[in-house]
Design a protein around this motif. Structure first.
Motif, PDB file in Angstrom:
ATOM      1  N   LEU A  14       0.832  -1.199   0.000  1.00  0.00           N
ATOM      2  CA  LEU A  14       0.000   0.000   0.000  1.00  0.00           C
ATOM      3  C   LEU A  14       0.868   1.251   0.000  1.00  0.00           C
ATOM      4  O   LEU A  14       0.591   2.222  -0.722  1.00  0.00           O
ATOM      5  CB  LEU A  14      -0.922  -0.004   1.216  1.00  0.00           C
ATOM      6  CG  LEU A  14      -1.898   1.174   1.320  1.00  0.00           C
ATOM      7  CD1 LEU A  14      -2.978   1.066   0.254  1.00  0.00           C
ATOM      8  CD2 LEU A  14      -2.532   1.217   2.721  1.00  0.00           C
ATOM      9  N   THR A  15       1.926   1.229   0.787  1.00  0.00           N
ATOM     10  CA  THR A  15       2.842   2.368   0.843  1.00  0.00           C
ATOM     11  C   THR A  15       3.440   2.654  -0.529  1.00  0.00           C
ATOM     12  O   THR A  15       3.472   3.810  -0.976  1.00  0.00           O
ATOM     13  CB  THR A  15       3.966   2.095   1.859  1.00  0.00           C
ATOM     14  OG1 THR A  15       3.395   1.883   3.154  1.00  0.00           O
ATOM     15  CG2 THR A  15       4.945   3.244   1.922  1.00  0.00           C
ATOM     16  N   GLU A  16       3.919   1.619  -1.193  1.00  0.00           N
ATOM     17  CA  GLU A  16       4.531   1.807  -2.513  1.00  0.00           C
ATOM     18  C   GLU A  16       3.523   2.325  -3.531  1.00  0.00           C
ATOM     19  O   GLU A  16       3.824   3.211  -4.338  1.00  0.00           O
ATOM     20  CB  GLU A  16       5.139   0.486  -2.981  1.00  0.00           C
ATOM     21  CG  GLU A  16       6.341   0.050  -2.151  1.00  0.00           C
ATOM     22  CD  GLU A  16       6.844  -1.332  -2.534  1.00  0.00           C
ATOM     23  OE1 GLU A  16       6.185  -1.996  -3.368  1.00  0.00           O
ATOM     24  OE2 GLU A  16       7.891  -1.747  -1.993  1.00  0.00           O
ATOM     25  N   ALA A  17       2.311   1.790  -3.480  1.00  0.00           N
ATOM     26  CA  ALA A  17       1.278   2.211  -4.429  1.00  0.00           C
ATOM     27  C   ALA A  17       0.896   3.675  -4.209  1.00  0.00           C
ATOM     28  O   ALA A  17       0.792   4.463  -5.170  1.00  0.00           O
ATOM     29  CB  ALA A  17       0.051   1.323  -4.301  1.00  0.00           C
ATOM     30  N   LEU A  18       0.698   4.057  -2.961  1.00  0.00           N
ATOM     31  CA  LEU A  18       0.266   5.427  -2.670  1.00  0.00           C
ATOM     32  C   LEU A  18       1.391   6.431  -2.861  1.00  0.00           C
ATOM     33  O   LEU A  18       1.138   7.605  -3.167  1.00  0.00           O
ATOM     34  CB  LEU A  18      -0.296   5.517  -1.257  1.00  0.00           C
ATOM     35  CG  LEU A  18      -1.570   4.699  -1.004  1.00  0.00           C
ATOM     36  CD1 LEU A  18      -2.082   4.933   0.412  1.00  0.00           C
ATOM     37  CD2 LEU A  18      -2.651   5.033  -2.027  1.00  0.00           C
ATOM     38  N   ASP A  19       2.644   5.987  -2.696  1.00  0.00           N
ATOM     39  CA  ASP A  19       3.770   6.865  -2.993  1.00  0.00           C
ATOM     40  C   ASP A  19       3.698   7.338  -4.442  1.00  0.00           C
ATOM     41  O   ASP A  19       4.014   8.496  -4.751  1.00  0.00           O
ATOM     42  CB  ASP A  19       5.091   6.130  -2.742  1.00  0.00           C
ATOM     43  CG  ASP A  19       6.303   6.966  -3.123  1.00  0.00           C
ATOM     44  OD1 ASP A  19       6.495   8.046  -2.524  1.00  0.00           O
ATOM     45  OD2 ASP A  19       7.057   6.534  -4.021  1.00  0.00           O
ATOM     46  N   GLY A  20       3.250   6.435  -5.316  1.00  0.00           N
ATOM     47  CA  GLY A  20       3.076   6.817  -6.727  1.00  0.00           C
ATOM     48  C   GLY A  20       1.826   7.642  -6.952  1.00  0.00           C
ATOM     49  O   GLY A  20       1.856   8.677  -7.618  1.00  0.00           O
ATOM     50  N   GLU A  21       0.719   7.211  -6.368  1.00  0.00           N
ATOM     51  CA  GLU A  21      -0.562   7.882  -6.605  1.00  0.00           C
ATOM     52  C   GLU A  21      -0.620   9.296  -6.034  1.00  0.00           C
ATOM     53  O   GLU A  21      -1.202  10.197  -6.634  1.00  0.00           O
ATOM     54  CB  GLU A  21      -1.699   7.069  -5.987  1.00  0.00           C
ATOM     55  CG  GLU A  21      -2.079   5.831  -6.761  1.00  0.00           C
ATOM     56  CD  GLU A  21      -3.366   5.208  -6.246  1.00  0.00           C
ATOM     57  OE1 GLU A  21      -4.210   5.957  -5.703  1.00  0.00           O
ATOM     58  OE2 GLU A  21      -3.523   3.984  -6.388  1.00  0.00           O
TER      59      GLU A  21
END
Length: 266
Positions: free
Chosen positions: A162-169
Protein backbone atom coordinates in the motif's frame (compact mmCIF):
# COMPACT_ATOMS: atom_id res chain seq x y z
CA UNK A 1 -2.93 27.86 8.86
CA UNK A 2 -0.95 27.44 12.08
CA UNK A 3 2.85 27.60 12.00
CA UNK A 4 3.11 24.67 14.44
CA UNK A 5 3.44 21.34 12.67
CA UNK A 6 1.07 18.54 13.62
CA UNK A 7 1.29 14.73 13.72
CA UNK A 8 -1.57 12.31 14.41
CA UNK A 9 -0.42 8.95 15.79
CA UNK A 10 -2.43 5.75 16.10
CA UNK A 11 -1.24 3.25 18.66
CA UNK A 12 -0.04 6.24 20.66
CA UNK A 13 -0.63 4.63 24.03
CA UNK A 14 2.59 2.62 24.11
CA UNK A 15 5.64 1.37 22.24
CA UNK A 16 6.59 2.92 18.92
CA UNK A 17 3.68 5.37 18.94
CA UNK A 18 4.68 6.68 22.35
CA UNK A 19 8.35 7.00 21.40
CA UNK A 20 7.49 8.88 18.21
CA UNK A 21 5.13 11.19 20.10
CA UNK A 22 7.85 12.11 22.58
CA UNK A 23 10.41 12.61 19.81
CA UNK A 24 8.24 14.89 17.69
CA UNK A 25 6.85 16.84 20.64
CA UNK A 26 10.41 17.56 21.80
CA UNK A 27 10.92 19.24 18.44
CA UNK A 28 7.93 21.51 18.81
CA UNK A 29 5.21 19.49 17.06
CA UNK A 30 1.58 19.31 18.13
CA UNK A 31 0.66 15.65 18.71
CA UNK A 32 -2.66 13.83 18.36
CA UNK A 33 -2.65 10.49 20.17
CA UNK A 34 -5.16 7.78 19.30
CA UNK A 35 -5.52 4.38 20.93
CA UNK A 36 -8.10 2.06 22.45
CA UNK A 37 -6.07 2.09 25.67
CA UNK A 38 -7.10 5.18 27.63
CA UNK A 39 -4.64 4.53 30.46
CA UNK A 40 -1.81 4.23 27.94
CA UNK A 41 -2.86 7.46 26.25
CA UNK A 42 -2.79 9.27 29.58
CA UNK A 43 0.70 7.91 30.32
CA UNK A 44 1.99 9.08 26.95
CA UNK A 45 0.37 12.48 27.36
CA UNK A 46 2.13 12.86 30.69
CA UNK A 47 5.44 12.76 28.81
CA UNK A 48 4.46 15.63 26.48
CA UNK A 49 3.89 19.36 26.93
CA UNK A 50 0.33 19.70 28.24
CA UNK A 51 -0.80 22.17 25.60
CA UNK A 52 0.61 20.10 22.71
CA UNK A 53 -1.06 16.73 23.30
CA UNK A 54 -4.61 15.82 22.30
CA UNK A 55 -6.07 12.41 23.16
CA UNK A 56 -8.55 10.28 21.22
CA UNK A 57 -9.89 6.95 22.36
CA UNK A 58 -10.24 5.36 18.94
CA UNK A 59 -10.35 1.94 17.31
CA UNK A 60 -8.71 2.09 13.87
CA UNK A 61 -11.42 -0.26 12.56
CA UNK A 62 -14.04 2.43 13.23
CA UNK A 63 -14.26 4.77 10.23
CA UNK A 64 -16.63 7.21 11.90
CA UNK A 65 -14.17 7.54 14.77
CA UNK A 66 -11.38 8.29 12.28
CA UNK A 67 -13.38 11.16 10.80
CA UNK A 68 -14.43 12.59 14.16
CA UNK A 69 -10.89 12.41 15.55
CA UNK A 70 -9.20 13.96 12.53
CA UNK A 71 -11.85 16.68 12.30
CA UNK A 72 -11.22 17.64 15.90
CA UNK A 73 -7.43 17.40 15.78
CA UNK A 74 -6.99 19.39 12.58
CA UNK A 75 -9.29 22.10 13.92
CA UNK A 76 -7.12 22.35 17.05
CA UNK A 77 -4.02 22.31 14.84
CA UNK A 78 -5.17 25.30 12.83
CA UNK A 79 -6.21 23.26 9.82
CA UNK A 80 -2.99 21.38 9.24
CA UNK A 81 -1.95 17.72 9.33
CA UNK A 82 1.71 17.35 8.45
CA UNK A 83 2.03 13.66 9.31
CA UNK A 84 -0.49 10.88 9.79
CA UNK A 85 1.35 8.02 11.47
CA UNK A 86 -0.57 4.81 10.77
CA UNK A 87 1.08 2.83 13.53
CA UNK A 88 -1.54 0.86 15.50
CA UNK A 89 -1.12 -2.89 15.29
CA UNK A 90 -1.22 -6.12 17.25
CA UNK A 91 1.29 -8.96 17.41
CA UNK A 92 0.10 -12.51 16.91
CA UNK A 93 2.18 -15.61 16.37
CA UNK A 94 2.25 -19.36 16.54
CA UNK A 95 1.44 -22.18 14.12
CA UNK A 96 -0.95 -20.96 11.42
CA UNK A 97 -2.85 -24.26 11.31
CA UNK A 98 -3.74 -23.80 14.98
CA UNK A 99 -4.74 -20.13 14.80
CA UNK A 100 -8.37 -19.34 15.51
CA UNK A 101 -10.37 -17.49 12.88
CA UNK A 102 -11.17 -14.83 15.46
CA UNK A 103 -7.44 -14.15 15.91
CA UNK A 104 -6.88 -14.16 12.15
CA UNK A 105 -9.77 -11.77 11.46
CA UNK A 106 -8.76 -9.41 14.26
CA UNK A 107 -5.14 -9.26 13.12
CA UNK A 108 -6.11 -8.45 9.54
CA UNK A 109 -8.71 -5.89 10.61
CA UNK A 110 -6.37 -3.95 12.88
CA UNK A 111 -3.03 -4.36 11.11
CA UNK A 112 -4.20 -3.81 7.55
CA UNK A 113 -7.79 -2.62 7.30
CA UNK A 114 -7.06 -0.07 10.03
CA UNK A 115 -4.15 1.25 7.95
CA UNK A 116 -6.36 1.39 4.84
CA UNK A 117 -8.96 3.33 6.81
CA UNK A 118 -6.36 5.82 7.98
CA UNK A 119 -4.94 6.30 4.50
CA UNK A 120 -8.26 6.64 2.72
CA UNK A 121 -9.83 8.97 5.28
CA UNK A 122 -6.60 10.81 6.04
CA UNK A 123 -5.92 11.76 2.42
CA UNK A 124 -8.29 14.73 2.45
CA UNK A 125 -6.65 16.18 5.57
CA UNK A 126 -3.09 15.59 4.37
CA UNK A 127 -3.85 17.16 0.98
CA UNK A 128 -4.61 20.48 2.69
CA UNK A 129 -1.09 20.71 4.14
CA UNK A 130 1.78 21.25 1.66
CA UNK A 131 4.58 18.69 1.99
CA UNK A 132 2.58 16.37 4.23
CA UNK A 133 3.40 12.70 4.81
CA UNK A 134 1.54 9.46 5.40
CA UNK A 135 3.82 7.25 7.48
CA UNK A 136 2.93 3.58 7.94
CA UNK A 137 4.46 1.00 10.25
CA UNK A 138 5.37 -2.15 8.34
CA UNK A 139 7.82 -4.74 9.72
CA UNK A 140 10.85 -6.81 8.88
CA UNK A 141 8.24 -9.54 8.48
CA UNK A 142 7.25 -7.68 5.31
CA UNK A 143 10.64 -8.48 3.75
CA UNK A 144 10.25 -12.25 3.71
CA UNK A 145 7.29 -14.22 5.05
CA UNK A 146 8.13 -15.15 8.62
CA UNK A 147 7.52 -18.70 9.86
CA UNK A 148 5.42 -18.59 12.99
CA UNK A 149 4.07 -15.14 12.13
CA UNK A 150 2.14 -15.96 8.96
CA UNK A 151 -0.90 -13.69 9.31
CA UNK A 152 1.04 -10.87 10.97
CA UNK A 153 3.63 -11.09 8.20
CA UNK A 154 0.94 -11.05 5.51
CA UNK A 155 -0.62 -7.88 6.92
CA UNK A 156 2.74 -6.15 6.97
CA UNK A 157 3.44 -7.19 3.36
CA UNK A 158 0.11 -5.54 2.53
CA UNK A 159 1.09 -2.36 4.37
CA UNK A 160 4.34 -2.24 2.44
CA UNK A 161 2.53 -2.70 -0.88
CA UNK A 162 0.00 0.00 0.00
CA UNK A 163 2.84 2.37 0.84
CA UNK A 164 4.53 1.81 -2.51
CA UNK A 165 1.28 2.21 -4.43
CA UNK A 166 0.27 5.43 -2.67
CA UNK A 167 3.77 6.86 -2.99
CA UNK A 168 3.08 6.82 -6.73
CA UNK A 169 -0.56 7.88 -6.60
CA UNK A 170 -0.24 10.74 -4.14
CA UNK A 171 2.87 12.43 -5.46
CA UNK A 172 0.68 14.68 -7.60
CA UNK A 173 -1.21 15.70 -4.46
CA UNK A 174 1.98 16.79 -2.72
CA UNK A 175 1.76 13.97 -0.16
CA UNK A 176 4.81 11.85 0.60
CA UNK A 177 4.10 8.24 1.56
CA UNK A 178 6.66 6.34 3.61
CA UNK A 179 6.90 3.31 5.85
CA UNK A 180 9.06 2.06 8.67
CA UNK A 181 10.40 -1.49 8.38
CA UNK A 182 11.60 -2.31 11.89
CA UNK A 183 12.94 -5.57 13.17
CA UNK A 184 11.79 -6.80 16.56
CA UNK A 185 11.17 -3.71 18.68
CA UNK A 186 11.16 -3.72 22.47
CA UNK A 187 7.46 -2.95 22.93
CA UNK A 188 4.43 -4.62 24.57
CA UNK A 189 3.43 -5.92 21.13
CA UNK A 190 6.01 -8.69 21.56
CA UNK A 191 4.04 -10.02 24.51
CA UNK A 192 1.26 -11.11 22.16
CA UNK A 193 0.81 -14.73 21.14
CA UNK A 194 -1.80 -16.81 19.36
CA UNK A 195 -2.16 -20.07 17.49
CA UNK A 196 -2.27 -22.50 20.38
CA UNK A 197 1.15 -21.85 21.96
CA UNK A 198 1.91 -20.71 25.49
CA UNK A 199 5.00 -18.68 24.59
CA UNK A 200 5.14 -15.01 23.71
CA UNK A 201 6.62 -13.64 20.49
CA UNK A 202 9.32 -12.07 22.70
CA UNK A 203 10.37 -15.50 23.98
CA UNK A 204 10.38 -16.90 20.47
CA UNK A 205 12.49 -14.06 19.11
CA UNK A 206 15.09 -14.05 21.85
CA UNK A 207 15.15 -17.85 21.83
CA UNK A 208 16.12 -17.72 18.16
CA UNK A 209 19.06 -15.45 19.01
CA UNK A 210 17.59 -12.31 17.43
CA UNK A 211 18.05 -8.88 18.99
CA UNK A 212 15.39 -6.46 20.20
CA UNK A 213 15.67 -2.82 19.07
CA UNK A 214 14.74 0.05 21.43
CA UNK A 215 11.59 1.97 20.45
CA UNK A 216 13.63 5.18 20.65
CA UNK A 217 15.61 4.03 17.60
CA UNK A 218 12.34 3.75 15.67
CA UNK A 219 11.36 7.28 16.70
CA UNK A 220 14.56 8.69 15.22
CA UNK A 221 13.96 6.63 12.09
CA UNK A 222 10.42 8.01 11.84
CA UNK A 223 11.78 11.54 11.89
CA UNK A 224 14.27 10.64 9.15
CA UNK A 225 11.56 8.93 7.09
CA UNK A 226 9.23 11.93 7.25
CA UNK A 227 12.00 14.31 6.21
CA UNK A 228 13.75 12.03 3.69
CA UNK A 229 13.22 10.56 0.25
CA UNK A 230 13.28 6.82 0.98
CA UNK A 231 9.98 4.97 0.65
CA UNK A 232 11.12 2.25 3.08
CA UNK A 233 13.19 3.00 6.19
CA UNK A 234 14.76 -0.09 7.77
CA UNK A 235 15.30 -0.08 11.53
CA UNK A 236 17.44 -2.52 13.52
CA UNK A 237 19.95 -5.23 12.63
CA UNK A 238 17.30 -7.88 11.95
CA UNK A 239 15.60 -5.74 9.31
CA UNK A 240 18.86 -5.02 7.49
CA UNK A 241 19.94 -8.66 7.68
CA UNK A 242 16.62 -9.89 6.31
CA UNK A 243 16.70 -7.34 3.49
CA UNK A 244 20.22 -8.43 2.57
CA UNK A 245 19.39 -12.13 2.77
CA UNK A 246 16.16 -11.77 0.78
CA UNK A 247 18.08 -10.11 -2.03
CA UNK A 248 21.33 -12.04 -2.06
CA UNK A 249 20.68 -15.34 -0.24
CA UNK A 250 17.02 -16.24 -0.77
CA UNK A 251 17.72 -19.98 -0.74
CA UNK A 252 19.45 -19.82 2.62
CA UNK A 253 16.70 -17.63 4.05
CA UNK A 254 14.08 -20.12 2.89
CA UNK A 255 15.90 -22.93 4.69
CA UNK A 256 16.04 -20.87 7.88
CA UNK A 257 12.31 -20.20 7.72
CA UNK A 258 11.64 -23.90 7.18
CA UNK A 259 13.49 -24.57 10.41
CA UNK A 260 11.18 -22.07 12.13
CA UNK A 261 13.42 -19.08 12.83
CA UNK A 262 10.93 -17.31 15.09
CA UNK A 263 8.57 -20.12 16.03
CA UNK A 264 8.43 -21.37 19.63
CA UNK A 265 10.84 -24.13 20.50
CA UNK A 266 10.30 -26.77 23.18
Amino acid sequence: MSDIKAIFITGGGSGIGRAVAVYFAARGWRVGLADVNEAGLAETAGMLPADMAHLYKMDVRDRDAWIASLDDFTELAGGRLDVLFNNAGIGTGGPFAQATFDDIDRTIAINFTGVVNGARIGHAYLARTPGSCLLNTASASAIYGSAGLAVYSATKFAVRALTEALDGEWAADGINVRDLVPGFIETPLLDGVAGGTNRSIRESVTGAGLELTPASDVAAAAWAAVHGDKVHTYVGKTAFRLAFAARWMPGRLRKQMRRGVVTPRD
